[in-house]
Design an enzyme around this catalytic site. Sequence first.
Site, PDB file in Angstrom:
ATOM      1  N   CYS A   1       3.623  -4.527   4.373  1.00 58.43           N
ATOM      2  CA  CYS A   1       3.808  -3.400   5.282  1.00 58.43           C
ATOM      3  C   CYS A   1       2.834  -3.498   6.456  1.00 58.43           C
ATOM      4  O   CYS A   1       3.052  -4.278   7.368  1.00 58.43           O
ATOM      5  CB  CYS A   1       3.715  -2.072   4.532  1.00 58.43           C
ATOM      6  SG  CYS A   1       4.376  -0.665   5.483  1.00 58.43           S
TER       7      CYS A   1
ATOM      8  N   HIS B   1       7.424  -2.750   0.047  1.00 58.43           N
ATOM      9  CA  HIS B   1       6.285  -2.496  -0.835  1.00 58.43           C
ATOM     10  C   HIS B   1       6.594  -2.980  -2.252  1.00 58.43           C
ATOM     11  O   HIS B   1       7.131  -2.224  -3.065  1.00 58.43           O
ATOM     12  CB  HIS B   1       5.960  -1.003  -0.868  1.00 58.43           C
ATOM     13  CG  HIS B   1       5.242  -0.496   0.334  1.00 58.43           C
ATOM     14  ND1 HIS B   1       3.869  -0.531   0.453  1.00 58.43           N
ATOM     15  CD2 HIS B   1       5.709   0.040   1.476  1.00 58.43           C
ATOM     16  CE1 HIS B   1       3.507  -0.023   1.617  1.00 58.43           C
ATOM     17  NE2 HIS B   1       4.610   0.331   2.265  1.00 58.43           N
TER      18      HIS B   1
ATOM     19  N   GLU C   1       4.586  -3.252  -4.576  1.00 59.27           N
ATOM     20  CA  GLU C   1       3.710  -2.531  -5.506  1.00 59.27           C
ATOM     21  C   GLU C   1       4.206  -1.127  -5.822  1.00 59.27           C
ATOM     22  O   GLU C   1       3.674  -0.474  -6.729  1.00 59.27           O
ATOM     23  CB  GLU C   1       2.279  -2.464  -4.945  1.00 59.27           C
ATOM     24  CG  GLU C   1       2.024  -1.415  -3.883  1.00 59.27           C
ATOM     25  CD  GLU C   1       2.457  -1.788  -2.473  1.00 59.27           C
ATOM     26  OE1 GLU C   1       1.968  -1.134  -1.531  1.00 59.27           O
ATOM     27  OE2 GLU C   1       3.293  -2.710  -2.315  1.00 59.27           O
TER      28      GLU C   1
END
Length: 247
Positions: free
Chosen positions: A100, A190, A192
Amino acid sequence: MPRLMIVKTGDSFADVIRDHGDFEDLFLAALAPMAEVGRDLTLTVHDARTEGVPPLPAAEDGVLITGSHAMVSDAEPWSEALKPWLVEARDRGVAMLGVCYGHQLMAAAFGGESGYHPDGREVGTRQLRLTAAGRADPLLGALPATFPAQLTHSQSVLSAPPGAEVLADNDHDPFQALRHGPRQWSVQFHPEFSADVMRAYLAHQREALAAQGEEPEARLAAVAPTPEAGGLLARFAERLALTPSVA
């Protein structure tokens, strides 16, 4: 033993930190399977906003650059100071993965342009496509040709750096993933984020989405797990642990 440095570039929302952890915590949780299978890898966290430019990693080490609520185009001093450091790390052959904000910062550091997307923000579980280069890529090529990923961003890479390979795109953003060298990648999505973290982010952005003509409740209903994209961090770390300094 190779070292993997998480370069922290921002904090998440207070409720996300309370319920799920901050950006670096999400990264560390995603990398936990490495320890479970006994991979030798030392993990460290460096906050570039408060600790300055990190020490330059060794060629066999790796770097993960987190997301942020900051904007690359604001050119904050701590962020600008990372640009020549990223160039030197790339030239040394250090393995890198930007996420990002990290994706946009790497692109800007290497000669591309990052800024506000003319079509507004992209939030939620979205479908991405691998390009031909992405399907052949040693890291992203493990993903399906079309795959869902969690996204939340109002800035994007507007032009890719010279020589960068485009690995993934979608209808909103032609530069969803880039490869900047043999061991250097960046992604707009993302890996994560869990579905619960994505829902928490959408809850903060209802008004902004409605203002650009989207239906926030529909976006919330469409949130789904993204295990394929979520495995990217562990695959990056596994490549580092198994084959340090090898493309």
